[in-house]
Design an enzyme around this catalytic site. Structure first.
Site, PDB file in Angstrom:
ATOM      1  N   ASP A  67     -15.517  -3.279  -0.183  1.00  0.00           N
ATOM      2  CA  ASP A  67     -15.043  -3.067   1.183  1.00  0.00           C
ATOM      3  C   ASP A  67     -16.249  -2.731   2.054  1.00  0.00           C
ATOM      4  OD1 ASP A  67     -12.506  -3.233  -0.019  1.00  0.00           O
ATOM      5  OD2 ASP A  67     -12.516  -1.077  -0.400  1.00  0.00           O
ATOM      6  N   ASP A  76       0.853  -1.180   0.000  1.00  0.00           N
ATOM      7  CA  ASP A  76       0.000   0.000   0.000  1.00  0.00           C
ATOM      8  C   ASP A  76       0.891   1.233   0.000  1.00  0.00           C
ATOM      9  OD1 ASP A  76      -2.098  -1.735   0.148  1.00  0.00           O
ATOM     10  OD2 ASP A  76      -2.622  -1.279   2.229  1.00  0.00           O
TER      11      ASP A  76
END
Length: 248
Positions: free
Chosen positions: A129, A8
């Site tokens: 998500d 990330d």
């Protein structure tokens, strides 16, 4: 089952978050390139990369770092974060990225997802998500009123082949993936399901292979040392040969 180590990115740095909270971002490696090379050397066949700045701002921001990894490594790469237009999809795929992840666009612009899947049927994944079962967007800042199963079914009808599911409450917590939600999701759609969030150790990898999940994204567990990536890949590979999981 496929094990996808994760990188990330915020401000060009390799970071991790807790429960998607940007204020908790902390650097976990000195070099994105060397981290990617280490994943490749360990035997990973596919890597998961997210432009967190892009996810938050709604546009591609850290593409330079991502494409540098593409140039320096042979490992397959999927990329998410800020991909909100066909131009962005084409940019990544035409520069050697193997799969792009559409997140917020799945809620706000299903026609865009449909267009992307029509043009690149094997190279599009949708990231779903969820907080308490409801889908979040904009880098997990905003929560919708859409149930994660309902969105998955919509995406399947559009033609999406890959769904990356994250229970945000599990992300970065090393508390194990939400097996119940993943099982319900897998029973509801025929898409390839990639689990994200909560994977802490080999037991979690085994649990996911038992669910016959297509893939598992591992981030903090690798960086913190609670999961041996090489062993995880070996366990997942053995599960594939026993009839579980899927080929890349």
């Amino acid at each position: 089952m496929l094990v996808l180590p994760a990188i990330d990115i915020i401000d060009g740095n390799c970071v991790r978050l807790y429960k998607g909270d940007y204020s908790t971002a902390h650097k976990v490696a000195d070099s994105i390139i060397e981290t990617a090379k280490s994943f490749e050397a360990t035997g990973a066949k596919f890597m998961h990369m997210v432009d967190l700045d892009g996810a938050k701002e709604g546009k591609i921001i850290n593409s330079e770092a991502i494409l540098e990894v593409r140039k320096k490594c042979d490992i397959k790469i999927e990329v998410g974060g800020g991909i909100r237009s066909m131009e962005s999809v084409e940019f990544y795929l035409e520069n050697g990225i193997d799969r792009v992840i559409l997140g917020s666009a799945a809620i706000k612009d299903p026609d865009f997802v449909r267009e992307a899947v029509k043009k690149y049927p094997d190279n599009i994944a949708v990231g779903i998500d969820a907080k308490n079962g409801f889908v979040s967007a904009e880098g997990w800042i905003n929560t919708s009123e859409i149930n994660y199963i309902d969105l998955a079914k919509q995406m399947e009808n559009i033609g999406v082949k890959y769904i990356i599911f994250t229970d945000i409450s599990k992300d970065g917590m090393l508390s194990g993936p939400n097996l119940t939600m993943l099982d319900e999701l897998k029973a509801s759609v025929k898409c390839n399901i990639i689990a994200s969030g909560g994977v802490a150790n080999l037991k979690d990898i085994i649990n996911l292979t038992d669910l016959d999940i297509y893939g598992a994204i591992c981030g903090k567990s690798i960086y913190s040392g609670t999961l041996d990536l090489k062993k995880a890949i070996e366990v997942a590979h053995a599960a594939k040969h026993n009839g579980k999981g899927a080929n890349i």
